[in-house]
Design an enzyme around this catalytic site. Structure first.
Site, PDB file in Angstrom:
ATOM      1  N   ARG A  19       0.829  -1.197   0.000  1.00 21.60           N
ATOM      2  CA  ARG A  19       0.000   0.000   0.000  1.00 21.60           C
ATOM      3  C   ARG A  19       0.869   1.254   0.000  1.00 21.60           C
ATOM      4  NH1 ARG A  19      -3.721  -1.523   5.112  1.00 21.60           N
ATOM      5  NH2 ARG A  19      -1.769  -2.598   5.649  1.00 21.60           N
ATOM      6  N   LYS A  79       1.663   1.507   7.554  1.00 18.97           N
ATOM      7  CA  LYS A  79       1.904   0.616   8.688  1.00 18.97           C
ATOM      8  C   LYS A  79       2.882   1.235   9.677  1.00 18.97           C
ATOM      9  CE  LYS A  79       0.531  -2.761   9.594  1.00 18.97           C
ATOM     10  NZ  LYS A  79      -0.638  -3.015  10.484  1.00 18.97           N
ATOM     11  N   TYR A  98      -0.940   3.822  10.962  1.00 23.70           N
ATOM     12  CA  TYR A  98      -1.364   2.794  11.902  1.00 23.70           C
ATOM     13  C   TYR A  98      -0.185   2.464  12.812  1.00 23.70           C
ATOM     14  CZ  TYR A  98      -5.549   1.845   9.095  1.00 23.70           C
ATOM     15  OH  TYR A  98      -6.746   1.953   8.433  1.00 23.70           O
ATOM     16  N   HIS A 100      -0.839   0.597  16.297  1.00 24.23           N
ATOM     17  CA  HIS A 100      -1.177  -0.620  17.053  1.00 24.23           C
ATOM     18  C   HIS A 100      -0.163  -0.847  18.175  1.00 24.23           C
ATOM     19  CE1 HIS A 100      -4.382  -1.671  14.298  1.00 24.23           C
ATOM     20  NE2 HIS A 100      -3.553  -1.526  13.278  1.00 24.23           N
ATOM     21  N   GLU A 122      -5.738   4.229  14.006  1.00 20.21           N
ATOM     22  CA  GLU A 122      -6.725   3.318  14.599  1.00 20.21           C
ATOM     23  C   GLU A 122      -7.406   3.871  15.836  1.00 20.21           C
ATOM     24  OE1 GLU A 122      -2.805   2.079  16.519  1.00 20.21           O
ATOM     25  OE2 GLU A 122      -3.474   2.683  14.519  1.00 20.21           O
ATOM     26  N   ASP A 274      -3.121  -7.672  14.996  1.00 20.76           N
ATOM     27  CA  ASP A 274      -2.466  -6.359  15.120  1.00 20.76           C
ATOM     28  C   ASP A 274      -2.483  -5.864  16.560  1.00 20.76           C
ATOM     29  OD1 ASP A 274      -1.345  -5.433  12.714  1.00 20.76           O
ATOM     30  OD2 ASP A 274      -3.314  -5.018  11.890  1.00 20.76           O
TER      31      ASP A 274
END
Length: 376
Positions: A19, A79, A98, A100, A122, A274
């Site tokens: 991505r 990510k 993101y 996590h 998130e 995740d």
């Protein structure tokens, strides 16, 4: 608009991640607003967006991630940053991606040590109390969980050799979905569409009624007590973990003993990996090596599931994130956080402080109130 902000787009370096954080259309809009965008060469390769496509819409294409990090005020990723990327972050620089963090103490410590401003997709909220930047990837992951599970049930993957929907004269696979949120709903949608026998578990009667109404008599919607969860997982050919506690570590809802009692060749897809996973036997895997066996049960625990459909996922993610990127660039990082409580909810680390209560709870550590750190 205030000063010009330099927005950086590094090429994703996590294994199996194709991505890109900003598609060319988003770069065009940022350029129109007077901001500068640095894009690492080949960052858009996974979505069929060559460097020329970025240059045509006003981006400066640079040769390395190091240059992106060195020159940018705001780094936008997909990510969580890898260790070499965290090493390039500097005090006051903003990272939007993101994260996590709940199960990842090492990343949390490294981000705090960097002094950066780390904002997690998130945990950004909206006026309805939902998580708008997690939703599109949850939709994709939920749908992928069933197709991944179907592959896991094939003999070549170590599965029992079961076709998810069966054929006339043979029964369909028994699919249990734990969680009736966005991931769970999309998993149910796919499993029902493939003619599986589907059970969904949740503690919320409202969510179960919604599922029952949406799929009428094609789904068994059950309240998730410990006993029912164990029984349904033991009986499942495919069990999908779709549980989310915003910002916090996923609860371990299925213990190793229950996994041991599942039928040989059954499969688990833990979409919650995740955030640490909701099966006791789960551990993170990659698209390169997506599965492993525990007690002859196939486990699929890829931490970036939407990365395998980067074209769809990048555009879906951009549609959700771009207004927040505009806000951070137009207002400036700290002012945007001060004026928007939903964006502020995304702030996880700032100035060496952990500032998100759920992450602190998961890691059993102290945290600072984000407004205190911002000086509001």
């Amino acid at each position: 608009m205030g000063r010009v902000v330099i927005v950086g787009v590094p090429k994703e370096s996590k294994v199996g991640e194709y991505r890109v954080s900003l598609v060319p259309e988003s770069v065009r809009e940022l350029s129109k607003r007077g901001h500068r965008v640095l894009v690492e060469c080949d960052a858009g390769e996974g979505i069929r967006a060559p460097d020329a496509a970025y240059a045509e819409v006003g981006a400066e294409v640079v040769t390395s991630a190091a240059e992106v990090f060195e020159r940018s005020d705001l780094v936008v990723k997909v990510k969580e940053p890898q260790p070499d990327e965290i090493a390039m972050l500097r005090p006051g620089q903003a990272l939007f991606t993101y994260l996590h963090l709940a199960p990842d103490v090492a990343q949390t410590d490294a981000l705090m040590a960097s002094g950066c401003i780390a904002i997690a997709y998130e945990t950004v909220t909206d006026s309805r109390g939902s998580l708008p930047l997690l939703t599109p990837m949850s939709e994709i992951a939920g749908r992928l969980s069933v197709t991944a599970g179907a592959r896991c049930l094939q003999r070549a993957a170590g599965g029992a050799g079961i076709l998810l929907g069966g054929v006339p004269g043979t029964p369909p696979a028994n699919v249990t979905v734990i969680g009736a949120g966005t991931v769970g709903t999309e998993a149910v949608r796919m499993a029902v569409g493939l003619l599986a026998d589907v059970t969904v578990l949740d503690t919320s009667l409202h969510a179960l009624r919604r599922i029952a109404d949406q799929f009428e008599n094609r789904v068994k919607a059950l309240r998730a007590t410990d006993e029912i969860t164990r029984a349904c997982v033991r009986d499942a050919d495919l069990a999908i973990g779709a549980v989310l506690v915003a910002g916090d570590e996923a609860p371990k809802l299925v213990d190793a003993e229950t996994v041991r009692e599942m039928r040989r060749g059954s499969a688990i897809v833990d979409v919650a990996i995740d955030q640490g996973g909701c099966f006791e036997t789960s551990r993170p895997t990659t698209h390169t090596e997506p599965t492993y066996l525990v007690d002859e049960v196939v486990h699929y625990c890829v931490t970036n599931m939407p990365g395998c459909v980067p074209l769809t996922a990048s555009y879906a993610l951009n549609h959700a994130t771009i207004d927040f990127v505009f806000a951070l660039a137009d207002r400036g990082i700290e002012e945007a956080l001060r004026v928007d409580p939903h964006l502020l909810a995304g702030l996880n680390v700032m100035g060496g402080h952990l500032v998100h209560a759920s992450v602190a709870h998961a890691q059993q550590r102290e945290f600072a109130e984000p407004r205190d750190v911002l000086g509001v």
